[in-house]
Design an enzyme around this catalytic site. Sequence first.
Site, PDB file in Angstrom:
ATOM      1  N   ARG A  62      36.512  43.972  35.762  1.00 64.05           N
ATOM      2  CA  ARG A  62      35.654  43.994  36.952  1.00 64.05           C
ATOM      3  C   ARG A  62      35.113  45.398  37.206  1.00 64.05           C
ATOM      4  NH1 ARG A  62      37.053  43.750  42.928  1.00 64.05           N
ATOM      5  NH2 ARG A  62      35.085  43.152  43.911  1.00 64.05           N
ATOM      6  N   HIS A  66      31.175  46.501  37.630  1.00 58.07           N
ATOM      7  CA  HIS A  66      30.643  47.229  38.785  1.00 58.07           C
ATOM      8  C   HIS A  66      30.048  48.572  38.369  1.00 58.07           C
ATOM      9  CE1 HIS A  66      32.387  45.003  42.480  1.00 58.07           C
ATOM     10  NE2 HIS A  66      32.284  44.172  41.468  1.00 58.07           N
ATOM     11  N   ASP A  67      30.664  49.239  37.404  1.00 54.61           N
ATOM     12  CA  ASP A  67      30.100  50.508  36.936  1.00 54.61           C
ATOM     13  C   ASP A  67      28.735  50.277  36.307  1.00 54.61           C
ATOM     14  OD1 ASP A  67      29.919  53.235  36.264  1.00 54.61           O
ATOM     15  OD2 ASP A  67      30.643  52.824  34.242  1.00 54.61           O
ATOM     16  N   GLY A  72      23.939  51.939  35.474  1.00 56.05           N
ATOM     17  CA  GLY A  72      24.293  51.932  34.058  1.00 56.05           C
ATOM     18  C   GLY A  72      25.759  52.275  33.802  1.00 56.05           C
ATOM     19  N   ASN A  94      33.301  47.648  47.030  1.00 58.46           N
ATOM     20  CA  ASN A  94      34.333  48.165  46.129  1.00 58.46           C
ATOM     21  C   ASN A  94      35.702  48.165  46.772  1.00 58.46           C
ATOM     22  OD1 ASN A  94      32.667  48.674  44.039  1.00 58.46           O
ATOM     23  ND2 ASN A  94      32.395  50.848  44.468  1.00 58.46           N
ATOM     24  N   PRO A 164      26.361  41.222  42.722  1.00 64.48           N
ATOM     25  CA  PRO A 164      26.340  39.905  43.378  1.00 64.48           C
ATOM     26  C   PRO A 164      27.490  39.768  44.365  1.00 64.48           C
ATOM     27  CG  PRO A 164      27.274  39.723  41.184  1.00 64.48           C
ATOM     28  CD  PRO A 164      26.851  41.154  41.338  1.00 64.48           C
ATOM     29  N   HIS A 194      35.968  35.259  35.397  1.00 61.46           N
ATOM     30  CA  HIS A 194      36.836  34.757  36.472  1.00 61.46           C
ATOM     31  C   HIS A 194      37.880  33.769  35.953  1.00 61.46           C
ATOM     32  CE1 HIS A 194      33.738  35.854  39.861  1.00 61.46           C
ATOM     33  NE2 HIS A 194      34.204  36.897  39.236  1.00 61.46           N
ATOM     34  N   ASP A 249      41.536  31.499  38.489  1.00 61.36           N
ATOM     35  CA  ASP A 249      41.709  30.280  37.688  1.00 61.36           C
ATOM     36  C   ASP A 249      43.131  29.790  37.924  1.00 61.36           C
ATOM     37  OD1 ASP A 249      42.318  28.405  35.756  1.00 61.36           O
ATOM     38  OD2 ASP A 249      41.832  29.688  34.041  1.00 61.36           O
ATOM     39  N   THR A 252      45.250  28.314  34.486  1.00 65.01           N
ATOM     40  CA  THR A 252      45.792  29.253  33.488  1.00 65.01           C
ATOM     41  C   THR A 252      45.379  30.675  33.869  1.00 65.01           C
ATOM     42  OG1 THR A 252      43.820  28.922  32.094  1.00 65.01           O
ATOM     43  CG2 THR A 252      45.760  27.597  31.555  1.00 65.01           C
ATOM     44  N   ASP A 257      40.563  32.112  28.664  1.00 64.40           N
ATOM     45  CA  ASP A 257      40.207  30.865  27.988  1.00 64.40           C
ATOM     46  C   ASP A 257      39.008  30.237  28.706  1.00 64.40           C
ATOM     47  OD1 ASP A 257      41.234  29.946  30.366  1.00 64.40           O
ATOM     48  OD2 ASP A 257      43.026  29.049  29.516  1.00 64.40           O
TER      49      ASP A 257
HETATM   50  C1  HEM Z   1      28.180  36.056  39.141  1.00 67.77           C
HETATM   51  C2  HEM Z   1      28.420  36.700  40.243  1.00 67.77           C
HETATM   52  C3  HEM Z   1      29.773  37.290  40.610  1.00 67.77           C
HETATM   53  C4  HEM Z   1      30.288  37.312  41.859  1.00 67.77           C
HETATM   54  C5  HEM Z   1      29.627  36.783  43.128  1.00 67.77           C
HETATM   55  C6  HEM Z   1      31.597  37.920  41.773  1.00 67.77           C
HETATM   56  C7  HEM Z   1      32.448  38.146  42.844  1.00 67.77           C
HETATM   57  C8  HEM Z   1      33.763  38.483  42.743  1.00 67.77           C
HETATM   58  C9  HEM Z   1      34.673  38.606  43.859  1.00 67.77           C
HETATM   59  C10 HEM Z   1      34.302  38.467  45.314  1.00 67.77           C
HETATM   60  C11 HEM Z   1      35.900  38.873  43.355  1.00 67.77           C
HETATM   61  C12 HEM Z   1      37.180  39.065  44.138  1.00 67.77           C
HETATM   62  C13 HEM Z   1      37.440  40.525  44.380  1.00 67.77           C
HETATM   63  C14 HEM Z   1      38.682  40.730  45.189  1.00 67.77           C
HETATM   64  O1  HEM Z   1      38.879  40.028  46.174  1.00 67.77           O
HETATM   65  O2  HEM Z   1      39.463  41.616  44.837  1.00 67.77           O
HETATM   66  C15 HEM Z   1      35.781  38.928  41.927  1.00 67.77           C
HETATM   67  C16 HEM Z   1      36.816  39.169  41.062  1.00 67.77           C
HETATM   68  C17 HEM Z   1      36.640  39.409  39.715  1.00 67.77           C
HETATM   69  N1  HEM Z   1      35.436  39.477  39.046  1.00 67.77           N
HETATM   70 FE1  HEM Z   1      33.673  38.828  39.754  1.00 67.77          FE
HETATM   71  N2  HEM Z   1      31.856  38.257  40.473  1.00 67.77           N
HETATM   72  C18 HEM Z   1      30.753  37.909  39.724  1.00 67.77           C
HETATM   73  C19 HEM Z   1      30.601  38.137  38.370  1.00 67.77           C
HETATM   74  C20 HEM Z   1      31.523  38.813  37.588  1.00 67.77           C
HETATM   75  C21 HEM Z   1      31.275  39.329  36.260  1.00 67.77           C
HETATM   76  C22 HEM Z   1      29.933  39.261  35.537  1.00 67.77           C
HETATM   77  C23 HEM Z   1      32.432  39.893  35.825  1.00 67.77           C
HETATM   78  C24 HEM Z   1      32.737  40.600  34.522  1.00 67.77           C
HETATM   79  C25 HEM Z   1      32.097  40.433  33.392  1.00 67.77           C
HETATM   80  C26 HEM Z   1      33.425  39.695  36.866  1.00 67.77           C
HETATM   81  C27 HEM Z   1      34.746  40.027  36.768  1.00 67.77           C
HETATM   82  C28 HEM Z   1      35.686  39.798  37.752  1.00 67.77           C
HETATM   83  C29 HEM Z   1      37.114  39.902  37.542  1.00 67.77           C
HETATM   84  C30 HEM Z   1      37.813  40.165  36.217  1.00 67.77           C
HETATM   85  C31 HEM Z   1      37.713  39.667  38.781  1.00 67.77           C
HETATM   86  C32 HEM Z   1      39.222  39.710  39.090  1.00 67.77           C
HETATM   87  C33 HEM Z   1      39.566  41.121  39.493  1.00 67.77           C
HETATM   88  C34 HEM Z   1      41.038  41.380  39.655  1.00 67.77           C
HETATM   89  O3  HEM Z   1      41.848  40.488  39.462  1.00 67.77           O
HETATM   90  O4  HEM Z   1      41.387  42.540  39.958  1.00 67.77           O
HETATM   91  N3  HEM Z   1      32.830  39.073  37.919  1.00 67.77           N
HETATM   92  N4  HEM Z   1      34.463  38.706  41.578  1.00 67.77           N
HETATM   93  C1  LIG Z   2      39.528  51.804  44.567  1.00 70.42           C
HETATM   94  C2  LIG Z   2      38.704  52.458  45.612  1.00 70.42           C
HETATM   95  O1  LIG Z   2      38.302  53.594  45.468  1.00 70.42           O
HETATM   96  N1  LIG Z   2      38.431  51.720  46.684  1.00 70.42           N
HETATM   97  C3  LIG Z   2      37.671  52.217  47.819  1.00 70.42           C
HETATM   98  C4  LIG Z   2      36.513  51.303  48.132  1.00 70.42           C
HETATM   99  O2  LIG Z   2      35.869  51.632  49.331  1.00 70.42           O
HETATM  100  C5  LIG Z   2      36.716  51.729  50.469  1.00 70.42           C
HETATM  101  C6  LIG Z   2      35.868  52.115  51.677  1.00 70.42           C
HETATM  102  O3  LIG Z   2      34.867  51.198  51.905  1.00 70.42           O
HETATM  103  C7  LIG Z   2      37.832  52.756  50.244  1.00 70.42           C
HETATM  104  O4  LIG Z   2      38.719  52.804  51.374  1.00 70.42           O
HETATM  105  C8  LIG Z   2      38.616  52.373  49.012  1.00 70.42           C
HETATM  106  O5  LIG Z   2      39.599  53.360  48.731  1.00 70.42           O
END
Ligand code: HEM
Ligand SMILES: CC(=O)N[C@H]1CO[C@H](CO)[C@@H](O)[C@@H]1O
Length: 329
Positions: A62, A66-67, A72, A94, A164, A194, A249, A252, A257
Amino acid sequence: MALPVLLLLSLSSLSLLTISHSQQYLSLDYYQDSCPPFSQIMQDTITNKQITSPTTAAATLRLLFHDSFVSGCDASVLISSTPFNTAERDADINLSLPGDAFDVVVRAKTALELSCPGVVSCADILAVAARDLLTMMGGPYYNVPLGRRDGLVSKSTLVEGNLPRPTMSMTQIINIFSSKGFSIEEMVALSGAHTIGFSHCKEFSTNIYNYTMNPSSMSDPSYNPRFADGLRQACADYHQNPTLSVFNDIMTPNKFDNMYYQNLPRGLGLLASDRGLSSDPRTRTFVEKYAANQTEFFEAFGRAMEKLSVYGVKTGQNGEIRHRCDEFN
Ligand code: HEM
Ligand SMILES: CC(=O)N[C@H]1CO[C@H](CO)[C@@H](O)[C@@H]1O
Ligand SMILES: *[C@@H]1O[C@H](CO)[C@@H](O)[C@H](O)[C@H]1NC(C)=O
Ligand SMILES: *[C@@H]1O[C@H](CO)[C@@H](O)[C@H](O)[C@H]1NC(C)=O
């Protein structure tokens, strides 16, 4: 009216040229002579980190997303804020970027600086860490050409509109990806990320509590009702405890997967943006394809990740090789 339109067109084709030009400087064996132990140090660092903190892989994937989508793949997300600059990582979106992902990059950078000081960029470390962690989780291997340089700008104000949110409509999400050159199919494939990791309750709480569109059941009817009940219980205390979270998910959670796509038509997609993929006719066919055949998903995901990993890279005279990943030189 005609003039600004022309200007816009020529500007956007110019930036497309710059991007492909930058990518020509990248190569798979970039550190072969300047830092021979690069791959080994990366492997050792990510293996140790993932074994002690199993949430690292999803966090790092993730973080790379975001980076890359904000100015870029240039490690701009790793920069810490100062009294004079609120950095990208402190944008509200973030908020939940987890510390494990930052930590694995810092550990690799520390080890690499000892062996080859001033040579390896933080942006390359993040891109390779995400790929290697993903393969540890059972995901596909893809090439990560190297030679990115680290960005010189990181501002929280540059984030909005480039990432997004689960509350966005499918059209808005498609538009964000297409503005960066990613097709609808690539967006659907990348969303398969996801299949691992988790989301905090607040990201879907409006879909399970007091859902205004469906007052009788209180939850979004696109959920499987038993799943929605389970989510309401799991998140009952989220106001008091904002760290409460749920696996993306549920079937799993720790395996990379295609289960994510199998979940969606069953109403087991966690975020509104996940469930939307199987209801929107523009995206549904890709969901069905990946749900039916994991090989198809892995191939599409690997190609899209390779593209994501080189999105908007800085090379040549642009950027720098940071000494510390959280500070400009
Ligand atoms: C299509 C639109 C997308 C939306 C709206 C979205 C939104 C989100 C949100 C809201 C979370 C939960 C964050 C949290 O509560 O900590 C999340 C988690 C995550 N997203 Fe997305 N995401 C999108 C696409 C992507 C893409 C393209 C990737 C990577 C290629 C990605 C990778 C991940 C991963 C791996 C997590 C789990 C993070 C963790 O467990 O620390 N997402 N996403
Ligand atoms: C991991 C990280 O740096 N998270 C920061 C994201 O932004 C909030 C403020 O909106 C910071 O408090 C977090 O430390
Ligand atoms: C839902 O609405 C009720 C009545 O308006 C309110 O008491 C309750 O706190 C709300 N629940 C949540 C989780 O927002
Ligand atoms: C899945 O897709 C791959 C790659 O396109 C193909 O070779 C394979 O035959 C497919 N498997 C099934 C069961 O359809």
